[in-house]
Every structure is written in structure tokens, then in C-alpha cells.
Design a protein around this motif. Sequence first.
Motif, PDB file in Angstrom:
ATOM      1  N   VAL A 285       0.870  -1.222  -0.140  1.00  0.00           N
ATOM      2  CA  VAL A 285      -0.127  -0.047  -0.003  1.00  0.00           C
ATOM      3  C   VAL A 285       0.966   1.211  -0.111  1.00  0.00           C
ATOM      4  O   VAL A 285       1.609   1.519   1.035  1.00  0.00           O
ATOM      5  CB  VAL A 285      -0.851   0.115   1.283  1.00  0.00           C
ATOM      6  N   ASP A 286       0.806   2.035  -1.133  1.00  0.00           N
ATOM      7  CA  ASP A 286       1.547   3.257  -1.091  1.00  0.00           C
ATOM      8  C   ASP A 286       0.760   4.333  -0.567  1.00  0.00           C
ATOM      9  O   ASP A 286      -0.221   4.820  -1.199  1.00  0.00           O
ATOM     10  CB  ASP A 286       1.807   3.503  -2.638  1.00  0.00           C
ATOM     11  N   VAL A 287       1.126   4.893   0.452  1.00  0.00           N
ATOM     12  CA  VAL A 287       0.194   5.946   1.299  1.00  0.00           C
ATOM     13  C   VAL A 287       0.766   7.203   1.024  1.00  0.00           C
ATOM     14  O   VAL A 287       1.879   7.549   0.967  1.00  0.00           O
ATOM     15  CB  VAL A 287       0.339   5.494   2.867  1.00  0.00           C
ATOM     16  N   HIS A 288      -0.149   8.217   0.786  1.00  0.00           N
ATOM     17  CA  HIS A 288       0.060   9.717  -0.009  1.00  0.00           C
ATOM     18  C   HIS A 288      -0.452  10.397   1.205  1.00  0.00           C
ATOM     19  O   HIS A 288      -1.381  10.051   2.045  1.00  0.00           O
ATOM     20  CB  HIS A 288      -0.432   9.831  -1.280  1.00  0.00           C
ATOM     21  N   SER A 289       0.005  11.794   1.124  1.00  0.00           N
ATOM     22  CA  SER A 289      -0.474  12.609   2.009  1.00  0.00           C
ATOM     23  C   SER A 289      -1.861  12.921   2.095  1.00  0.00           C
ATOM     24  O   SER A 289      -2.681  13.353   3.045  1.00  0.00           O
ATOM     25  CB  SER A 289       0.419  13.745   2.146  1.00  0.00           C
ATOM     26  N   TYR A 290      -2.483  13.278   0.869  1.00  0.00           N
ATOM     27  CA  TYR A 290      -3.843  13.594   0.931  1.00  0.00           C
ATOM     28  C   TYR A 290      -4.611  13.390  -0.566  1.00  0.00           C
ATOM     29  O   TYR A 290      -3.678  13.144  -1.570  1.00  0.00           O
ATOM     30  CB  TYR A 290      -3.973  15.197   1.248  1.00  0.00           C
TER      31      TYR A 290
ATOM     32  N   TYR B 139      -5.839  21.606   2.690  1.00  0.00           N
ATOM     33  CA  TYR B 139      -4.299  21.881   3.731  1.00  0.00           C
ATOM     34  C   TYR B 139      -3.051  21.381   2.744  1.00  0.00           C
ATOM     35  O   TYR B 139      -1.999  21.837   3.151  1.00  0.00           O
ATOM     36  CB  TYR B 139      -4.428  21.539   4.942  1.00  0.00           C
ATOM     37  N   GLY B 140      -3.593  20.217   2.050  1.00  0.00           N
ATOM     38  CA  GLY B 140      -2.446  19.698   1.214  1.00  0.00           C
ATOM     39  C   GLY B 140      -1.448  18.914   2.201  1.00  0.00           C
ATOM     40  O   GLY B 140      -2.074  18.160   2.778  1.00  0.00           O
ATOM     41  N   PHE B 141      -0.408  19.008   1.822  1.00  0.00           N
ATOM     42  CA  PHE B 141       0.950  18.151   2.692  1.00  0.00           C
ATOM     43  C   PHE B 141       0.787  18.956   4.039  1.00  0.00           C
ATOM     44  O   PHE B 141       1.557  18.270   4.839  1.00  0.00           O
ATOM     45  CB  PHE B 141       2.189  18.406   1.927  1.00  0.00           C
TER      46      PHE B 141
END
Length: 159
Positions: free
Chosen positions: A53-58, A125-127
Motif C-alpha cells: 500500500v503506497d500511502v500518500h499525504s492527501y 491543507y495539502g501536505f
Amino acid sequence: MNANWGYQWSPASPLFSNPCSDSYPGSRAFEAVETQLVADYLKATPNNVRAFVDVHSYGQLYAETLMEAGLGVARALKAIHGTVYQAGQACDLIYRMAGDAIDWSYATAGIEWSYSAELRDTGTYGFLLPGSLIRPSAEEITAGLVYLARFILTLESPS
């Protein structure tokens, strides 16, 4: 780092050619130390890794190749705090990009259950997610990962 994996990696298109861009793929595949180390680990443990699972910030998305699992994960994420996540294939939900982590983990490392998860939020808020939203985001992704692990275990366990 999302586009810095070696599977069908290509140099940046004009859209992503700025090294300061969130989507910059690097000047060569595996240029980022982090992608190289994860790839090395996955290659060194063949058949021991059942899911990636490649987890991204938002983005509040859960992209996957098996829709039933993805929809279940999205429901498990929503059940925690009511946050809605979309489920589907990454190239349909975000954009097509060569050299991404889930394509590499599936095609090169042979990990059948390869997914990408975009955590809170949808861009406000993005990152820079406020501290008050970090724990709820972690609780949601934990529920999703537990659901996915149980789903895979149920399918792969002998009857």
C-alpha cells in the motif's frame, strides 16, 4: 517519489518537469533513496509480502486493482469518522503517470495486492495537514489496512 519507481519510468513531461513539483519523477528511476531502499527490500523478500500500500499525504482516495477490496476499504475508512474516500483505479481517480509505486510493486515485485491510498484532505491543507486531523487520518487508514488484511486472508486461506 511516487513517480520515481523503475517500472515504465520516463523523464518528466513538461507538466511535471519542475524539480520542486509534488509530481516530479526525478532525473532517473530510483533516484530517491527511499524508493530504492523499499524496492531493494521487496526484491529481497519474494513471496513473503502479500500486499503493498503506497500511502500518500492527501486526496481521500483509495485506488486499487480489485474493486471489491477497494470499496470495502473505503467503507472501513468512512466508518471511523465519516470521512468519504473514493475507490477506484489510480489512473482514473488522479492521473496517469509512468513509474509509480503500485505498478512497480505489482509488475516487478509480483505483489498481487498493490494499492495506493491518499489520506486526508482533498486539498484545503495539502501536505500541511493540521495536527488536529493527523490522528483521525491515522485511525482511518489503520481501519482500512486492517480491512484489507482480513479481506486478503479470507480469500487466500485454504477452505
